[in-house]
Design a protein around this motif. Sequence first.
Motif, short mmCIF file in Angstrom:
data_model
loop_
_atom_site.label_atom_id
_atom_site.label_comp_id
_atom_site.label_asym_id
_atom_site.label_seq_id
_atom_site.Cartn_x
_atom_site.Cartn_y
_atom_site.Cartn_z
N PRO A 1 -28.92 46.55 18.87
CA PRO A 1 -27.38 46.45 18.41
C PRO A 1 -26.62 47.65 18.18
CG PRO A 1 -28.89 45.94 16.72
CD PRO A 1 -29.86 45.70 18.09
N ASP A 2 -27.65 48.97 18.11
CA ASP A 2 -27.09 50.12 18.02
C ASP A 2 -26.27 50.67 19.24
OD1 ASP A 2 -27.40 50.80 15.12
OD2 ASP A 2 -29.79 50.80 15.57
N LEU A 3 -27.12 50.58 20.28
CA LEU A 3 -27.04 51.12 21.37
C LEU A 3 -25.62 50.12 22.04
CD1 LEU A 3 -30.01 51.59 23.56
CD2 LEU A 3 -28.34 53.54 22.65
N ALA A 4 -25.56 48.81 21.74
CA ALA A 4 -24.32 48.04 22.01
C ALA A 4 -23.14 48.57 21.57
CB ALA A 4 -25.00 46.59 21.56
N ILE A 5 -23.20 48.72 20.22
CA ILE A 5 -22.11 49.26 19.47
C ILE A 5 -21.34 50.21 20.12
CG2 ILE A 5 -21.29 50.40 17.35
CD1 ILE A 5 -23.54 48.53 15.83
N LEU B 1 -26.90 44.94 26.37
CA LEU B 1 -27.69 45.47 25.19
C LEU B 1 -27.72 44.76 23.93
CD1 LEU B 1 -26.76 49.17 25.66
CD2 LEU B 1 -29.05 48.20 25.80
N LYS B 2 -26.35 43.76 23.81
CA LYS B 2 -26.50 43.10 22.65
C LYS B 2 -27.71 41.79 23.03
CE LYS B 2 -23.73 39.58 20.15
NZ LYS B 2 -22.60 39.06 19.97
N ALA B 3 -27.66 41.36 24.14
CA ALA B 3 -28.45 40.24 24.28
C ALA B 3 -29.99 40.72 24.38
CB ALA B 3 -28.27 39.86 25.78
N VAL B 4 -30.43 42.07 24.61
CA VAL B 4 -31.57 42.29 24.53
C VAL B 4 -32.04 42.83 23.10
CG1 VAL B 4 -31.98 42.59 27.05
CG2 VAL B 4 -31.37 44.62 25.63
N LYS B 5 -31.13 42.66 22.09
CA LYS B 5 -31.50 42.93 20.73
C LYS B 5 -31.52 44.57 20.43
CE LYS B 5 -32.14 38.47 20.06
NZ LYS B 5 -30.89 37.74 19.42
N GLU C 1 -17.17 41.02 18.28
CA GLU C 1 -18.43 41.46 18.64
C GLU C 1 -19.01 42.79 17.81
OE1 GLU C 1 -20.35 39.81 20.55
OE2 GLU C 1 -19.19 38.67 21.66
N LEU C 2 -17.98 43.88 17.53
CA LEU C 2 -18.23 44.90 16.69
C LEU C 2 -18.28 44.60 15.07
CD1 LEU C 2 -15.46 47.34 18.47
CD2 LEU C 2 -18.13 47.68 18.00
#
Length: 235
Positions: free
Chosen positions: A107-111, A101-105, A129-130
């Motif tokens: 960020p909110d979901l990646a967090i 999710l971070k890689a596909v931009k 990362e956080l």
Amino acid sequence: MKKILIVLVIAFGFQMQAQTNSDLIKHYEAYYKQMRLQGDVQGIINAMTHLNVLVPSESRQDTLAYIYMSEGKYVQALNTIGVVKMSTDSDIAVEVKAVSLKAVKRPDLAIEHFNEMFKRNPNPLVAYELAELNMQTNKAAEAQKHIDFGIANATAEMKKAFYETQTPYEVPLKSAFMYLNALSVYNKDKTANIDAAVDILDATLKDAPNFNLVQLSKTELLRQKQVLQAAQAKK
């Protein structure tokens, strides 16, 4: 008699299907082993996909998604494993969702998933990362919390890679946190805190003189300081 024949035909059909599935499973298990021996990643993916269709397995699905992620195929990884945070997710599943999710931009979901990773295993690498993601999403307090944790807990052997130059390089993870801390200080007041941020960057360069990104940031901050001083002199 007719009914008996129909039942026999159906039973025979099920037996043949079971035998066919069994043969296919053996085939793809052998194919998977051979692909691993050959180091053929796409072959491994194909074998695991077929096996997961024939004999669905959560652990195999997680591993398949992890392989996609490792190969930089982040969309395929997420399509395999989903994006929703679930309490039953394995550690592998949480990592795949977070990194992809971070890689596909996103960020909110990646967090969400990096927070789960940190909850299960608090460590400076996840904290970095956080910190970075929370800065990107303007969550200054959350970012600072993880920066402080990282500076306090990063050990000498922990490294962080950077890729903004043609030749990637590594710096101590603690130095990477100090760089984020300089940015955090600067973002709190982009006029008054330039000198404080530059001081942190100077301290960072003492421990990591090859930290190109720090040198670039320092140069830019000093340029901004000159612009501000010139503007004030004209008043």
